[in-house]
Scaffold this motif. Sequence first.
Motif, PDB file in Angstrom:
ATOM      1  N   GLY A  59      13.764 -46.756  39.701  1.00  0.00           N
ATOM      2  CA  GLY A  59      13.312 -47.813  38.802  1.00  0.00           C
ATOM      3  C   GLY A  59      14.365 -48.899  38.667  1.00  0.00           C
ATOM      4  O   GLY A  59      15.565 -48.663  38.846  1.00  0.00           O
ATOM      5  N   ILE A  60      13.903 -50.093  38.361  1.00  0.00           N
ATOM      6  CA  ILE A  60      14.807 -51.240  38.225  1.00  0.00           C
ATOM      7  C   ILE A  60      15.550 -51.148  36.890  1.00  0.00           C
ATOM      8  O   ILE A  60      14.978 -50.774  35.865  1.00  0.00           O
ATOM      9  CB  ILE A  60      14.015 -52.552  38.327  1.00  0.00           C
ATOM     10  N   VAL A  61      16.819 -51.493  36.933  1.00  0.00           N
ATOM     11  CA  VAL A  61      17.652 -51.597  35.728  1.00  0.00           C
ATOM     12  C   VAL A  61      17.915 -53.086  35.512  1.00  0.00           C
ATOM     13  O   VAL A  61      18.652 -53.705  36.272  1.00  0.00           O
ATOM     14  CB  VAL A  61      18.976 -50.818  35.888  1.00  0.00           C
ATOM     15  N   LEU A 322      10.374 -60.924  33.120  1.00  0.00           N
ATOM     16  CA  LEU A 322      10.691 -59.495  33.149  1.00  0.00           C
ATOM     17  C   LEU A 322       9.684 -58.695  33.970  1.00  0.00           C
ATOM     18  O   LEU A 322      10.051 -57.831  34.759  1.00  0.00           O
ATOM     19  CB  LEU A 322      10.745 -58.973  31.708  1.00  0.00           C
ATOM     20  N   GLN A 323       8.402 -59.004  33.813  1.00  0.00           N
ATOM     21  CA  GLN A 323       7.365 -58.221  34.477  1.00  0.00           C
ATOM     22  C   GLN A 323       7.264 -58.508  35.971  1.00  0.00           C
ATOM     23  O   GLN A 323       6.775 -57.675  36.730  1.00  0.00           O
ATOM     24  CB  GLN A 323       6.012 -58.509  33.812  1.00  0.00           C
ATOM     25  N   PHE A 324       7.755 -59.668  36.397  1.00  0.00           N
ATOM     26  CA  PHE A 324       7.482 -60.100  37.773  1.00  0.00           C
ATOM     27  C   PHE A 324       8.731 -60.185  38.654  1.00  0.00           C
ATOM     28  O   PHE A 324       8.675 -60.689  39.764  1.00  0.00           O
ATOM     29  CB  PHE A 324       6.764 -61.450  37.761  1.00  0.00           C
ATOM     30  N   GLY A 325       9.853 -59.665  38.162  1.00  0.00           N
ATOM     31  CA  GLY A 325      11.097 -59.776  38.926  1.00  0.00           C
ATOM     32  C   GLY A 325      11.037 -59.137  40.294  1.00  0.00           C
ATOM     33  O   GLY A 325      11.474 -59.724  41.292  1.00  0.00           O
ATOM     34  N   LEU A 326      10.481 -57.926  40.378  1.00  0.00           N
ATOM     35  CA  LEU A 326      10.432 -57.224  41.666  1.00  0.00           C
ATOM     36  C   LEU A 326       9.602 -57.979  42.695  1.00  0.00           C
ATOM     37  O   LEU A 326      10.096 -58.266  43.795  1.00  0.00           O
ATOM     38  CB  LEU A 326       9.924 -55.796  41.454  1.00  0.00           C
ATOM     39  N   PRO A 327       8.353 -58.354  42.393  1.00  0.00           N
ATOM     40  CA  PRO A 327       7.591 -59.105  43.410  1.00  0.00           C
ATOM     41  C   PRO A 327       8.157 -60.490  43.695  1.00  0.00           C
ATOM     42  O   PRO A 327       8.111 -60.954  44.838  1.00  0.00           O
ATOM     43  CB  PRO A 327       6.182 -59.190  42.815  1.00  0.00           C
ATOM     44  N   LEU A 328       8.702 -61.170  42.669  1.00  0.00           N
ATOM     45  CA  LEU A 328       9.328 -62.475  42.914  1.00  0.00           C
ATOM     46  C   LEU A 328      10.477 -62.332  43.905  1.00  0.00           C
ATOM     47  O   LEU A 328      10.600 -63.098  44.864  1.00  0.00           O
ATOM     48  CB  LEU A 328       9.851 -63.078  41.610  1.00  0.00           C
ATOM     49  N   PHE A 329      11.320 -61.343  43.665  1.00  0.00           N
ATOM     50  CA  PHE A 329      12.477 -61.149  44.541  1.00  0.00           C
ATOM     51  C   PHE A 329      12.050 -60.752  45.946  1.00  0.00           C
ATOM     52  O   PHE A 329      12.489 -61.342  46.932  1.00  0.00           O
ATOM     53  CB  PHE A 329      13.409 -60.086  43.955  1.00  0.00           C
ATOM     54  N   TRP A 330      11.155 -59.766  46.042  1.00  0.00           N
ATOM     55  CA  TRP A 330      10.774 -59.250  47.357  1.00  0.00           C
ATOM     56  C   TRP A 330      10.031 -60.297  48.187  1.00  0.00           C
ATOM     57  O   TRP A 330      10.195 -60.356  49.412  1.00  0.00           O
ATOM     58  CB  TRP A 330       9.940 -57.988  47.201  1.00  0.00           C
ATOM     59  N   SER A 331       9.222 -61.133  47.531  1.00  0.00           N
ATOM     60  CA  SER A 331       8.475 -62.169  48.265  1.00  0.00           C
ATOM     61  C   SER A 331       9.428 -63.072  49.039  1.00  0.00           C
ATOM     62  O   SER A 331       9.167 -63.427  50.196  1.00  0.00           O
ATOM     63  CB  SER A 331       7.649 -63.027  47.302  1.00  0.00           C
ATOM     64  N   VAL A 343      17.105 -54.200  47.834  1.00  0.00           N
ATOM     65  CA  VAL A 343      16.444 -54.351  46.531  1.00  0.00           C
ATOM     66  C   VAL A 343      17.045 -53.360  45.539  1.00  0.00           C
ATOM     67  O   VAL A 343      17.397 -53.719  44.409  1.00  0.00           O
ATOM     68  CB  VAL A 343      14.918 -54.138  46.649  1.00  0.00           C
ATOM     69  N   VAL A 344      17.190 -52.110  45.965  1.00  0.00           N
ATOM     70  CA  VAL A 344      17.748 -51.082  45.081  1.00  0.00           C
ATOM     71  C   VAL A 344      19.194 -51.416  44.716  1.00  0.00           C
ATOM     72  O   VAL A 344      19.599 -51.297  43.552  1.00  0.00           O
ATOM     73  CB  VAL A 344      17.658 -49.692  45.741  1.00  0.00           C
ATOM     74  N   ARG A 345      19.962 -51.851  45.693  1.00  0.00           N
ATOM     75  CA  ARG A 345      21.371 -52.182  45.427  1.00  0.00           C
ATOM     76  C   ARG A 345      21.497 -53.321  44.417  1.00  0.00           C
ATOM     77  O   ARG A 345      22.289 -53.247  43.471  1.00  0.00           O
ATOM     78  CB  ARG A 345      22.052 -52.563  46.756  1.00  0.00           C
ATOM     79  N   LEU A 346      20.693 -54.367  44.590  1.00  0.00           N
ATOM     80  CA  LEU A 346      20.843 -55.587  43.788  1.00  0.00           C
ATOM     81  C   LEU A 346      20.121 -55.528  42.448  1.00  0.00           C
ATOM     82  O   LEU A 346      20.530 -56.194  41.491  1.00  0.00           O
ATOM     83  CB  LEU A 346      20.332 -56.787  44.584  1.00  0.00           C
ATOM     84  N   GLY A 394       4.021 -57.510  46.616  1.00  0.00           N
ATOM     85  CA  GLY A 394       4.601 -56.398  45.877  1.00  0.00           C
ATOM     86  C   GLY A 394       3.903 -56.114  44.574  1.00  0.00           C
ATOM     87  O   GLY A 394       4.128 -56.793  43.590  1.00  0.00           O
ATOM     88  N   VAL A 395       3.039 -55.114  44.566  1.00  0.00           N
ATOM     89  CA  VAL A 395       2.291 -54.750  43.363  1.00  0.00           C
ATOM     90  C   VAL A 395       2.789 -53.397  42.865  1.00  0.00           C
ATOM     91  O   VAL A 395       2.807 -52.416  43.617  1.00  0.00           O
ATOM     92  CB  VAL A 395       0.778 -54.681  43.657  1.00  0.00           C
ATOM     93  N   VAL A 396       3.215 -53.364  41.602  1.00  0.00           N
ATOM     94  CA  VAL A 396       3.664 -52.108  40.996  1.00  0.00           C
ATOM     95  C   VAL A 396       2.439 -51.263  40.660  1.00  0.00           C
ATOM     96  O   VAL A 396       1.545 -51.708  39.927  1.00  0.00           O
ATOM     97  CB  VAL A 396       4.516 -52.373  39.740  1.00  0.00           C
ATOM     98  N   CYS A 397       2.397 -50.056  41.208  1.00  0.00           N
ATOM     99  CA  CYS A 397       1.259 -49.152  40.979  1.00  0.00           C
ATOM    100  C   CYS A 397       1.508 -48.243  39.783  1.00  0.00           C
ATOM    101  O   CYS A 397       0.597 -47.995  38.985  1.00  0.00           O
ATOM    102  CB  CYS A 397       1.006 -48.297  42.212  1.00  0.00           C
TER     103      CYS A 397
END
Length: 430
Positions: A59-61, A322-331, A343-346, A394-397
């Motif tokens: 999970g993202i911190v 906050l809710q969209f950081g993962l898909p924003l970054f990965w895109s 992604v995990v490292r950063l 990137g959609v969080v399931c």
Amino acid sequence: MELGSTVSAVRSQRVLLGDEIRPAVILIKDGKIHQILSDISVDVPCEVLDVADSVVMPGIVDSHVHVNEPGRTSWEGFWTATRAAAAGGVTTIVDMPLNSIPPTTTLSNFRDKMQEATGKCFVDTAFWGGVIPGNQLELRPLMEAGVAGFKCFLIHTMQQLQGTGSVLLFHAERDVQQTAEEDGDPSQYSTFLQSRPDVMETEAIRTVTELCLEFQVRCHIVHLSSAEPLKLIQAARQAGAPLTVETTHHYLSLCAENIPAGATQFKCCPPIRGSANQEQLWSALKAGQIDMVVSDHSPCTPDLKKLERGDFTEAWGGISSLQFGLPLFWSSASKRGFQLSDVVRLLSRNTAQLSRLDNQKGSLAPGYDADLVIWDPEREFEIKEGGIHHKNKGVVCATLVRGQLVYREGCFCPEPLGKLLLVPPERSQK
């Protein structure tokens, strides 16, 4: 499997283990990762959450979140912020200290903050303390009480933290002579951008690097928007400064050229800069010169954005992501050759380390909290809210916090299951 239930095992064809993606079964016991099996056909004596080929990773911190409660709960509160976090695959947030009323600058205020947060968090939540003029004697008690470190504006408080292992987070902008706000059209983003030039960050960071080298206290630059100070940061690190730096999703996803007149929802401090600067930030991330990416989630009530007037000089500065950081970054990152291990490292491991939670958060390994994000990096969706339009991959399931299913396919667990995390002072001595 019901929301809120405790998951004993997760099976996927794509589990991120170290730098590799491979099939695995993750066994969970007492909220911790107990064992990781590479043979996914093995019979396990419990119900298994099989997620097929969805990616499973830590999970993202998010170590930079302004929750604002108590005092400004209409802006954001623990209930709403941590639900947004869970929906975005964020399993731990660290709350910033200075936007709430009262701010987290005394032991008494910290206790008020903890009381407000109790029973409202859907994900695990830690806390930064704040440094303001006159509260030097509160820093040690706050550290003893369990804050992860301290956020400050440019204040000389290094001596109080020498030898503690704690960390000082700096908002690095220093006033320089400005005329643009007075002379320019306040509805044009360029007017606001010219009022906060790169030199404000560069000169502030120059001061931080000098103090960091002198006192050898861990220092961290929050929300770096300008690529110009990166040479200073690199030189200080090479000279032995214990210095880290973050940037944010909005600096990596948005650029000044695309901000329309009057679109004050894009105002933040430091400002969103131009596309050439943005590419330099991405290059610095790839080269390891920037250590982590966070949201700097900082909402306010709509009236404070002055949307009806479109005045950048008067609007509150802050962006909600906050809710969209993962898909924003990965895109954006996936197009530039970044891997899921990056992604995990950063977004997870380095942010956990900054917050001194890396003994339990940010890694997928036995003994760590079973904090998992289950997501589909290839699926596309569109963000339309508030005039900000993005197509994202990137959609969080689903999101698990200490093995508990807190979010799945748009639904949340009925009760908040997050814990309040206190960092033991003895860990700060390492």
